[in-house]
Motif scaffolding. Structure first.
Motif, PDB file in Angstrom:
ATOM      1  N   LEU A 189       0.830  -1.197   0.000  1.00  0.00           N
ATOM      2  CA  LEU A 189       0.000   0.000   0.000  1.00  0.00           C
ATOM      3  C   LEU A 189       0.872   1.258   0.000  1.00  0.00           C
ATOM      4  CD1 LEU A 189      -2.687   1.493   0.173  1.00  0.00           C
ATOM      5  CD2 LEU A 189      -2.678   1.055   2.647  1.00  0.00           C
ATOM      6  N   ALA A 190       1.905   1.285   0.832  1.00  0.00           N
ATOM      7  CA  ALA A 190       2.799   2.445   0.887  1.00  0.00           C
ATOM      8  C   ALA A 190       3.458   2.674  -0.477  1.00  0.00           C
ATOM      9  CB  ALA A 190       3.857   2.250   1.974  1.00  0.00           C
ATOM     10  N   CYS A 191       3.910   1.605  -1.112  1.00  0.00           N
ATOM     11  CA  CYS A 191       4.543   1.734  -2.433  1.00  0.00           C
ATOM     12  C   CYS A 191       3.544   2.242  -3.464  1.00  0.00           C
ATOM     13  CB  CYS A 191       5.156   0.407  -2.866  1.00  0.00           C
ATOM     14  SG  CYS A 191       6.626  -0.039  -1.915  1.00  0.00           S
ATOM     15  N   LYS A 192       2.306   1.768  -3.402  1.00  0.00           N
ATOM     16  CA  LYS A 192       1.265   2.227  -4.328  1.00  0.00           C
ATOM     17  C   LYS A 192       0.999   3.721  -4.123  1.00  0.00           C
ATOM     18  CE  LYS A 192      -1.775   1.066  -7.446  1.00  0.00           C
ATOM     19  NZ  LYS A 192      -1.319   0.664  -8.766  1.00  0.00           N
ATOM     20  N   LEU A 193       0.929   4.160  -2.883  1.00  0.00           N
ATOM     21  CA  LEU A 193       0.713   5.581  -2.612  1.00  0.00           C
ATOM     22  C   LEU A 193       1.888   6.426  -3.109  1.00  0.00           C
ATOM     23  CD1 LEU A 193      -0.856   5.323   0.950  1.00  0.00           C
ATOM     24  CD2 LEU A 193      -2.017   6.052  -1.140  1.00  0.00           C
ATOM     25  N   LEU A 194       3.109   5.922  -2.954  1.00  0.00           N
ATOM     26  CA  LEU A 194       4.278   6.638  -3.464  1.00  0.00           C
ATOM     27  C   LEU A 194       4.257   6.703  -4.994  1.00  0.00           C
ATOM     28  CD1 LEU A 194       7.069   5.347  -1.054  1.00  0.00           C
ATOM     29  CD2 LEU A 194       5.973   7.603  -1.070  1.00  0.00           C
ATOM     30  N   GLU A 195       3.746   5.666  -5.643  1.00  0.00           N
ATOM     31  CA  GLU A 195       3.604   5.688  -7.103  1.00  0.00           C
ATOM     32  C   GLU A 195       2.625   6.788  -7.529  1.00  0.00           C
ATOM     33  OE1 GLU A 195       2.420   1.777  -8.359  1.00  0.00           O
ATOM     34  OE2 GLU A 195       4.409   0.925  -7.944  1.00  0.00           O
ATOM     35  N   VAL A 196       1.512   6.886  -6.817  1.00  0.00           N
ATOM     36  CA  VAL A 196       0.519   7.912  -7.128  1.00  0.00           C
ATOM     37  C   VAL A 196       1.132   9.308  -6.949  1.00  0.00           C
ATOM     38  CG1 VAL A 196      -1.681   8.936  -6.378  1.00  0.00           C
ATOM     39  CG2 VAL A 196      -1.464   6.453  -6.613  1.00  0.00           C
ATOM     40  N   THR A 210       3.736   7.359   6.661  1.00  0.00           N
ATOM     41  CA  THR A 210       3.193   6.665   7.828  1.00  0.00           C
ATOM     42  C   THR A 210       1.753   6.283   7.528  1.00  0.00           C
ATOM     43  OG1 THR A 210       4.592   7.902   9.370  1.00  0.00           O
ATOM     44  CG2 THR A 210       2.610   6.882  10.284  1.00  0.00           C
ATOM     45  N   LEU A 211       1.436   5.018   7.783  1.00  0.00           N
ATOM     46  CA  LEU A 211       0.053   4.535   7.672  1.00  0.00           C
ATOM     47  C   LEU A 211      -0.405   4.232   9.087  1.00  0.00           C
ATOM     48  CD1 LEU A 211       0.528   2.104   4.661  1.00  0.00           C
ATOM     49  CD2 LEU A 211      -0.174   4.494   4.618  1.00  0.00           C
ATOM     50  N   LEU A 212      -1.329   5.017   9.584  1.00  0.00           N
ATOM     51  CA  LEU A 212      -1.768   4.921  10.966  1.00  0.00           C
ATOM     52  C   LEU A 212      -3.194   4.403  11.022  1.00  0.00           C
ATOM     53  CD1 LEU A 212      -1.382   5.611  14.019  1.00  0.00           C
ATOM     54  CD2 LEU A 212      -2.376   7.838  13.467  1.00  0.00           C
TER      55      LEU A 212
END
Length: 165
Positions: free
Chosen positions: A44-51, A101-103
């Motif tokens: 998920l973090a990598c996907k958000l960084l891609e966006v 950070t994913l909280l």
């Protein structure tokens, strides 16, 4: 009194840095569930960084590649009832040092963020099944602070059924 909490931290990524001797073996299945949860959060973090990369006009994997050995910690905070709540300030004001950070909040809430360069405090209402996504200090540097918006944004994700393709 500040930092009124109990905290447990597990380093979970990169996998080679996991120290299973520090991970609990109870409840049964905890390690397996935590490993899977860790992998899904990293995806998920990598996907958000891609966006974010695409939104900045960069190649899709620019930020992810810049964070190739991104560390991941699973941090569990517990805030026990304070016998003198009028003397408790909670955690002191801080920024997150990492990239993203994913909280996952419980429904009790209490998280606050600032805007207007710290002039205004905002309570971040918990949303069941949603993560609070915070771009950390490294994330701000990596994006040249283009996304120095409001400090926190809330996105809802179903990790079990999340399609990261």
């Amino acid at each position: 009194m500040q930092d009124w909490r109990e905290i447990v931290t597990y380093f979970s990524y990169p996998v080679r840095n996991r120290d299973y001797s520090r991970w609990p073996d109870k409840p049964e299945g905890w390690v397996k569930v935590t490993e899977e949860y860790s992998e899904r959060l990293m995806s998920l973090a990598c996907k958000l960084l891609e966006v974010l990369s695409e939104a900045m006009g960069l190649e899709k994997e620019s930020l992810t590649n810049a964070c190739v050995d991104m560390d991941q910690k699973i941090v569990v905070n517990y805030y026990p009832k304070c016998p003198q709540p009028d003397l408790t300030l909670g955690l002191k004001r801080h920024t997150d040092p990492g990239t993203i950070t994913l909280l996952l909040q419980d429904q009790v809430g209490g998280l606050q963020a600032t805007r207007d360069n710290g002039k205004t405090w905002i309570t971040v209402q918990p949303v069941e099944g949603a993560f609070v996504v915070n771009l950390g200090d490294h994330g701000h540097v990596s994006t040249l602070s283009i996304y120095w918006l409001f400090c926190f944004s809330v996105f809802g994700f179903d990790l079990v059924n999340l399609d990261l393709s």
